[in-house]
Design a protein around this motif. Structure first.
Motif, PDB file in Angstrom:
ATOM      1  N   GLN A  46       0.771  -1.011   0.009  1.00 45.53           N
ATOM      2  CA  GLN A  46       0.015   0.089  -0.014  1.00 45.53           C
ATOM      3  C   GLN A  46       0.917   1.203   0.011  1.00 45.53           C
ATOM      4  OE1 GLN A  46      -3.547  -0.298   0.114  1.00 45.53           O
ATOM      5  NE2 GLN A  46      -2.709  -1.996  -0.759  1.00 45.53           N
ATOM      6  N   SER A  47       2.082   1.258   0.423  1.00 44.19           N
ATOM      7  CA  SER A  47       2.847   2.216   0.396  1.00 44.19           C
ATOM      8  C   SER A  47       4.450   1.755   0.738  1.00 44.19           C
ATOM      9  CB  SER A  47       2.479   3.177   1.666  1.00 44.19           C
ATOM     10  OG  SER A  47       3.609   4.269   1.769  1.00 44.19           O
ATOM     11  N   ARG A  48       5.358   2.855  -0.016  1.00 44.17           N
ATOM     12  CA  ARG A  48       6.692   2.342   0.158  1.00 44.17           C
ATOM     13  C   ARG A  48       7.072   2.126   1.858  1.00 44.17           C
ATOM     14  NH1 ARG A  48       9.663   6.366  -4.183  1.00 44.17           N
ATOM     15  NH2 ARG A  48       8.750   5.375  -6.068  1.00 44.17           N
ATOM     16  N   ILE A  49       6.450   2.862   2.523  1.00 47.47           N
ATOM     17  CA  ILE A  49       7.057   2.717   4.067  1.00 47.47           C
ATOM     18  C   ILE A  49       7.106   1.262   4.496  1.00 47.47           C
ATOM     19  CG2 ILE A  49       4.652   2.926   5.040  1.00 47.47           C
ATOM     20  CD1 ILE A  49       5.884   4.596   7.311  1.00 47.47           C
ATOM     21  N   PHE A  50       6.070   0.679   3.812  1.00 44.90           N
ATOM     22  CA  PHE A  50       6.045  -1.070   4.355  1.00 44.90           C
ATOM     23  C   PHE A  50       7.297  -1.915   3.623  1.00 44.90           C
ATOM     24  CE2 PHE A  50       1.663   0.617   4.485  1.00 44.90           C
ATOM     25  CZ  PHE A  50       1.385   0.380   6.053  1.00 44.90           C
ATOM     26  N   GLY A  87      11.047  -2.721  10.231  1.00 45.94           N
ATOM     27  CA  GLY A  87      10.161  -2.383  11.438  1.00 45.94           C
ATOM     28  C   GLY A  87       8.740  -2.988  11.081  1.00 45.94           C
ATOM     29  N   ARG A  88       7.818  -2.711  12.085  1.00 45.14           N
ATOM     30  CA  ARG A  88       6.232  -2.990  11.968  1.00 45.14           C
ATOM     31  C   ARG A  88       5.472  -1.773  11.724  1.00 45.14           C
ATOM     32  NH1 ARG A  88       3.302  -7.615  12.655  1.00 45.14           N
ATOM     33  NH2 ARG A  88       0.993  -7.313  13.073  1.00 45.14           N
ATOM     34  N   HIS A  89       4.714  -1.586  10.517  1.00 45.96           N
ATOM     35  CA  HIS A  89       3.982  -0.162  10.453  1.00 45.96           C
ATOM     36  C   HIS A  89       2.599  -0.638  10.694  1.00 45.96           C
ATOM     37  CE1 HIS A  89       8.235   1.306   9.139  1.00 45.96           C
ATOM     38  NE2 HIS A  89       8.053   0.095   8.641  1.00 45.96           N
ATOM     39  N   VAL A 108       1.800 -11.795   6.713  1.00 43.46           N
ATOM     40  CA  VAL A 108       2.013 -11.055   5.148  1.00 43.46           C
ATOM     41  C   VAL A 108       1.257  -9.801   5.227  1.00 43.46           C
ATOM     42  CG1 VAL A 108       1.463 -11.629   2.842  1.00 43.46           C
ATOM     43  CG2 VAL A 108       2.334 -13.224   4.167  1.00 43.46           C
ATOM     44  N   CYS A 109       0.000  -9.745   5.627  1.00 40.91           N
ATOM     45  CA  CYS A 109      -0.666  -8.744   5.599  1.00 40.91           C
ATOM     46  C   CYS A 109      -0.128  -7.299   5.987  1.00 40.91           C
ATOM     47  CB  CYS A 109      -2.120  -8.966   6.331  1.00 40.91           C
ATOM     48  SG  CYS A 109      -3.263  -9.967   5.505  1.00 40.91           S
ATOM     49  N   PRO A 110       0.625  -7.139   7.204  1.00 40.00           N
ATOM     50  CA  PRO A 110       1.233  -6.086   7.673  1.00 40.00           C
ATOM     51  C   PRO A 110       2.553  -5.730   6.761  1.00 40.00           C
ATOM     52  CG  PRO A 110       1.005  -7.551   9.636  1.00 40.00           C
ATOM     53  CD  PRO A 110       0.542  -8.249   8.461  1.00 40.00           C
ATOM     54  N   MET A 111       3.048  -6.809   6.129  1.00 43.19           N
ATOM     55  CA  MET A 111       4.094  -6.586   5.025  1.00 43.19           C
ATOM     56  C   MET A 111       3.606  -5.615   3.971  1.00 43.19           C
ATOM     57  SD  MET A 111       6.069  -9.988   4.495  1.00 43.19           S
ATOM     58  CE  MET A 111       7.076 -10.902   5.749  1.00 43.19           C
ATOM     59  N   LEU A 112       2.263  -5.994   3.592  1.00 43.41           N
ATOM     60  CA  LEU A 112       1.847  -5.304   2.438  1.00 43.41           C
ATOM     61  C   LEU A 112       0.978  -3.869   2.742  1.00 43.41           C
ATOM     62  CD1 LEU A 112       0.552  -8.326   0.412  1.00 43.41           C
ATOM     63  CD2 LEU A 112       2.793  -7.024   0.163  1.00 43.41           C
ATOM     64  N   GLY A 113       0.881  -3.673   4.011  1.00 43.75           N
ATOM     65  CA  GLY A 113      -0.039  -2.538   4.509  1.00 43.75           C
ATOM     66  C   GLY A 113      -1.286  -2.880   4.600  1.00 43.75           C
ATOM     67  N   LEU A 114      -1.796  -4.105   4.701  1.00 45.02           N
ATOM     68  CA  LEU A 114      -3.205  -4.550   4.445  1.00 45.02           C
ATOM     69  C   LEU A 114      -3.909  -4.799   6.053  1.00 45.02           C
ATOM     70  CD1 LEU A 114      -2.864  -7.145   1.556  1.00 45.02           C
ATOM     71  CD2 LEU A 114      -3.654  -4.791   1.572  1.00 45.02           C
TER      72      LEU A 114
END
Length: 366
Positions: free
Chosen positions: A25-29, A33-35, A64-70
């Motif tokens: 969802q964003s480059r920050i992911f 670290g965990r975003h 996986v979902c946190p990796m992608l910002g989901l």
């Protein structure tokens, strides 16, 4: 460090989600670290029963979902069929919550009995509850935990029920029910893999008494057990011994090709149905469909029969190969034969170049 099976499971999950457009969802992911996912990020809803497969799915999704910002949540359906089911559902919910999934919903249902049998009735009620929860929570997709072993069992059941090439195609990786998208990210993993994933993650799974492993299944299951359970614990081990290898791998080896063929034929049949299948009024005051013979008569039997199945499904009529063949005879082998009697009081009658599908037997005398 992730184990080899964990890396594989994460890879399969990520490919499944990204293949459906749920990309980062964003480059920050991509940074260490965990975003936190945005409040309006797509929500993936894990359908979790508390069994090893669905807990492994929830665990992979929580990574996986946190990796992608989901965002990632879960829905647990309590069928209220077996004693203690409420406690099982709550434990599954607690484990999903401990993985960081939110929202986590426990939905209690009552399964309505029909002629289809308890297994089919429970499945229909479960899907209806999951669809309602997905719509209520605004989920973008529901994740299902079917594995390659489930795929092989589904193929066997399809072959037993004479569903043609659809049986060989097995379960699709993605399907739509009630306008909700269902994704099966674990179709290339085995049940042994999900067991290992739960063990590594320290998750305590629940085995359905008719589906679990162990001493209870060291001897042949009684005939009253669900068909899928008897296939899993009786037939598949026999096939393994018979072929001297992995019957599941053999059964599922051509799923992709069969799925592509089936999807092409189904799409072509839908186009043909749009030209030949129409709603109509009838003296019986019930929903009636008409099949125009002319667009169908010169088509290949594979397409004609698929259009007939579409028509039967629209009317809620149980589909059997015998009935499909009989209606197809009204199209391709017409010689003035009488009506075709169908379940639930329906019949198919040909008058001129139109086949009427309804409950009004008077069509046969017009």
């Amino acid at each position: 460090m992730y184990s080899a099976i964990m890396k594989r499971a994460i890879g399969e999950m990520r490919r499944s989600l990204e293949g459906q457009g749920f990309r980062m969802q964003s480059r920050i992911f991509s940074q260490h670290g965990r975003h936190e996912a945005a409040e309006d990020a797509p929500l993936m809803l894990v359908a979790c029963s508390g069994g090893r497969d669905s807990l492994a799915l929830a665990y992979c999704a929580s990574i996986v979902c946190p990796m992608l910002g989901l965002r990632c949540g879960a829905v647990i359906v309590d069928h209220n069929i077996q004693r203690g089911s409420g406690a099982v559902a709550q434990k599954a919910a607690d484990q999903c919550t401990s993985m960081g999934l939110t929202p986590v919903s426990v939905v209690s249902i009552r399964v309505q009995k029909s002629r289809a049998g308890e297994e089919a009735d429970a499945r229909d009620a479960r899907y209806a509850a999951i669809v309602e929860c997905a719509k209520r929570t605004g989920a973008s997709a529901v994740l299902l935990a079917h594995t390659l072993d489930d795929q092989a069992e589904t193929i066997i059941m399809g072959l037993m029920r004479s569903t043609g090439t659809q049986a060989l195609a097995g379960m699709p990786a993605v399907s739509i029910k009630g306008d909700v998208r269902f994704i099966r990210p674990l179709l290339k993993l085995r049940r042994a893999d999900t067991t290992q994933l739960c063990t590594v993650a320290g998750l305590e799974w629940w085995d359905d008494p008719t589906n679990g492993d162990g001493v209870a299944f060291s001897q042949r299951l009684p005939p009253e057990y669900p068909l899928r359970s008897r296939i899993r614990h009786d037939l598949v081990p026999f096939l393994d011994d018979f072929v001297g290898g992995d019957a599941t791998a053999l059964l599922t080896g051509n799923v992709r090709q069969a799925r592509e063929d089936t999807e092409f034929l189904d799409a072509s049949a839908r186009d043909l149905a749009a030209r030949s299948l129409h709603e109509a009024s009838c003296d019986c005051d019930r929903k009636t469909l008409e099949l125009s013979v002319e667009p169908l008569r010169t088509q290949h039997a594979a397409l004609r029969k698929r259009v007939i199945v579409i028509a039967l499904n629209r009317l809620g009529i149980p589909v059997s190969s015998r009935n499909v063949e009989s209606i197809d005879g009204l199209i391709a082998d017409w010689h003035g034969q009488g009506e075709v009697n169908l379940p639930l009081g329906f019949s198919a009658n040909r008058q001129s170049n139109v086949i009427h599908l309804c409950k009004d037997g008077g069509h046969a005398n017009r």
